[in-house]
Design an enzyme around this catalytic site. Structure first.
Site, PDB file in Angstrom:
ATOM      1  N   GLN A   3      19.177   1.489 -14.901  1.00  0.00           N
ATOM      2  CA  GLN A   3      18.896   0.959 -16.232  1.00  0.00           C
ATOM      3  C   GLN A   3      19.385   1.949 -17.283  1.00  0.00           C
ATOM      4  O   GLN A   3      19.116   3.149 -17.191  1.00  0.00           O
ATOM      5  CB  GLN A   3      17.381   0.735 -16.398  1.00  0.00           C
ATOM      6  CG  GLN A   3      17.005   0.130 -17.743  1.00  0.00           C
ATOM      7  CD  GLN A   3      15.513  -0.119 -17.859  1.00  0.00           C
ATOM      8  OE1 GLN A   3      14.760   0.198 -16.951  1.00  0.00           O
ATOM      9  NE2 GLN A   3      15.089  -0.682 -18.969  1.00  0.00           N
ATOM     10  N   GLY A  19      14.201   7.480 -21.552  1.00  0.00           N
ATOM     11  CA  GLY A  19      15.149   7.797 -20.486  1.00  0.00           C
ATOM     12  C   GLY A  19      15.440   9.275 -20.339  1.00  0.00           C
ATOM     13  O   GLY A  19      16.544   9.658 -19.950  1.00  0.00           O
ATOM     14  N   GLU A  20      14.438  10.121 -20.631  1.00  0.00           N
ATOM     15  CA  GLU A  20      14.666  11.573 -20.589  1.00  0.00           C
ATOM     16  C   GLU A  20      15.087  12.048 -19.203  1.00  0.00           C
ATOM     17  O   GLU A  20      16.014  12.848 -19.058  1.00  0.00           O
ATOM     18  CB  GLU A  20      13.393  12.304 -21.027  1.00  0.00           C
ATOM     19  CG  GLU A  20      13.550  13.819 -21.062  1.00  0.00           C
ATOM     20  CD  GLU A  20      12.288  14.529 -21.510  1.00  0.00           C
ATOM     21  OE1 GLU A  20      12.247  15.764 -21.410  1.00  0.00           O
ATOM     22  OE2 GLU A  20      11.349  13.839 -21.943  1.00  0.00           O
ATOM     23  N   ARG A  21      14.429  11.550 -18.160  1.00  0.00           N
ATOM     24  CA  ARG A  21      14.776  11.986 -16.799  1.00  0.00           C
ATOM     25  C   ARG A  21      16.162  11.503 -16.396  1.00  0.00           C
ATOM     26  O   ARG A  21      16.899  12.209 -15.709  1.00  0.00           O
ATOM     27  CB  ARG A  21      13.714  11.486 -15.812  1.00  0.00           C
ATOM     28  CG  ARG A  21      12.376  12.227 -15.942  1.00  0.00           C
ATOM     29  CD  ARG A  21      11.346  11.732 -14.968  1.00  0.00           C
ATOM     30  NE  ARG A  21      11.004  10.335 -15.222  1.00  0.00           N
ATOM     31  CZ  ARG A  21      10.184   9.614 -14.476  1.00  0.00           C
ATOM     32  NH1 ARG A  21       9.616  10.157 -13.418  1.00  0.00           N
ATOM     33  NH2 ARG A  21       9.910   8.364 -14.778  1.00  0.00           N
ATOM     34  N   ASN A  55       7.116   4.357 -22.622  1.00  0.00           N
ATOM     35  CA  ASN A  55       6.438   5.241 -21.676  1.00  0.00           C
ATOM     36  C   ASN A  55       5.358   4.494 -20.898  1.00  0.00           C
ATOM     37  O   ASN A  55       5.185   4.698 -19.693  1.00  0.00           O
ATOM     38  CB  ASN A  55       5.818   6.419 -22.424  1.00  0.00           C
ATOM     39  CG  ASN A  55       5.248   7.467 -21.476  1.00  0.00           C
ATOM     40  OD1 ASN A  55       5.952   8.014 -20.649  1.00  0.00           O
ATOM     41  ND2 ASN A  55       3.960   7.733 -21.605  1.00  0.00           N
ATOM     42  N   ARG A  58       6.458   2.636 -17.760  1.00  0.00           N
ATOM     43  CA  ARG A  58       6.930   3.346 -16.570  1.00  0.00           C
ATOM     44  C   ARG A  58       6.106   2.933 -15.360  1.00  0.00           C
ATOM     45  O   ARG A  58       4.888   2.806 -15.434  1.00  0.00           O
ATOM     46  CB  ARG A  58       6.812   4.857 -16.775  1.00  0.00           C
ATOM     47  CG  ARG A  58       7.920   5.452 -17.627  1.00  0.00           C
ATOM     48  CD  ARG A  58       7.602   6.865 -18.038  1.00  0.00           C
ATOM     49  NE  ARG A  58       7.141   7.677 -16.910  1.00  0.00           N
ATOM     50  CZ  ARG A  58       6.564   8.872 -17.049  1.00  0.00           C
ATOM     51  NH1 ARG A  58       6.350   9.352 -18.255  1.00  0.00           N
ATOM     52  NH2 ARG A  58       6.183   9.558 -15.990  1.00  0.00           N
TER      53      ARG A  58
END
Length: 221
Positions: A3, A19-21, A55, A58
């Site tokens: 994604q 989408g930080e990771r 968040n 998730r």
């Protein structure tokens, strides 16, 4: 990349919304580009709201983190429970039930965050308002691996009057107890029936103005 990440235009560049990771993984691979959804968000308030909602969605979030996310939307984004429910795609009762978890003692909340107890266990503990009783039953959950049904039974037992008081009171009718349970399921809150010689009193708990509005809307249906 299953994604794309989500970004917004910001000061001639792009600011990450979610989408930080995924972004870190791409950087570790040495890639210079990645797919992204670009949203036109003009102010920091909308940015914060969207970031919190992203968040909450998730998949690996525990019930306490979800509850804290809902609370942040209410406190920091000035949303009502009804508005939060619409934005996260849940019904209002679900949002209310998650928020109620934050009334549990911090040790129990931490236990739910760590996965030591389930959402069902945590909700069952809310059957009593006594923090000492909640902690006592929580200890039994950890040590004896109690099921949710066993926790519900333990909560009911803990709320029973002492023997002396029980002798003075008439035994409760199974019909009254069943009616109480049905009302609690329908209203998603604690309900107490107090029969009298003729008729009786229904006590319905609510946890704020938004929760009261929710109950009123159910009763008007």
């Amino acid at each position: 990349m299953v994604q794309p990440v989500t970004v917004r235009p910001y000061e001639g560049k792009y600011q990450l919304v979610a989408g930080e990771r995924r972004l870190r993984a791409v950087q570790l691979l040495g890639l210079e580009e990645l797919p992204a959804y670009v949203l036109n968000i003009d102010n920091d308030e909308d940015m914060m709201e969207l970031s919190i909602i992203e968040n909450i969605h998730r998949e690996n979030l525990n019930p306490i983190d979800i509850a804290n996310g809902y609370k942040r939307l209410i406190d920091e984004c000035d949303l009502t429970q009804e508005q939060v429910a619409r934005k996260v795609g849940k019904d209002r009762a679900t949002v209310t039930n998650f928020l109620r978890l934050l009334k549990l003692p911090k040790r129990i909340q931490k236990s739910a965050q760590n996965g030591d107890i389930s959402m069902g266990h945590a909700r069952a503990l809310l059957g009593t308002d006594n923090a000492e009783t909640q902690l006592d039953i929580w200890n039994k959950i950890i040590k004896q691996n109690l099921s949710v049904r066993q926790v519900e039974k333990a909560v009911r037992s803990a709320q029973k009057p002492d023997d002396r008081k029980a002798k003075l009171e008439k035994p409760r009718s199974p019909y009254i107890e069943d009616a109480e349970n049905r009302l609690q399921m329908q209203l998603a809150t604690k309900v107490k029936l107090k029969p009298k010689t003729k008729g009786g009193v229904i006590e319905i708990e609510y946890y704020g103005d938004d929760d009261l509005e929710r109950l009123l809307s159910i009763m008007h249906e």
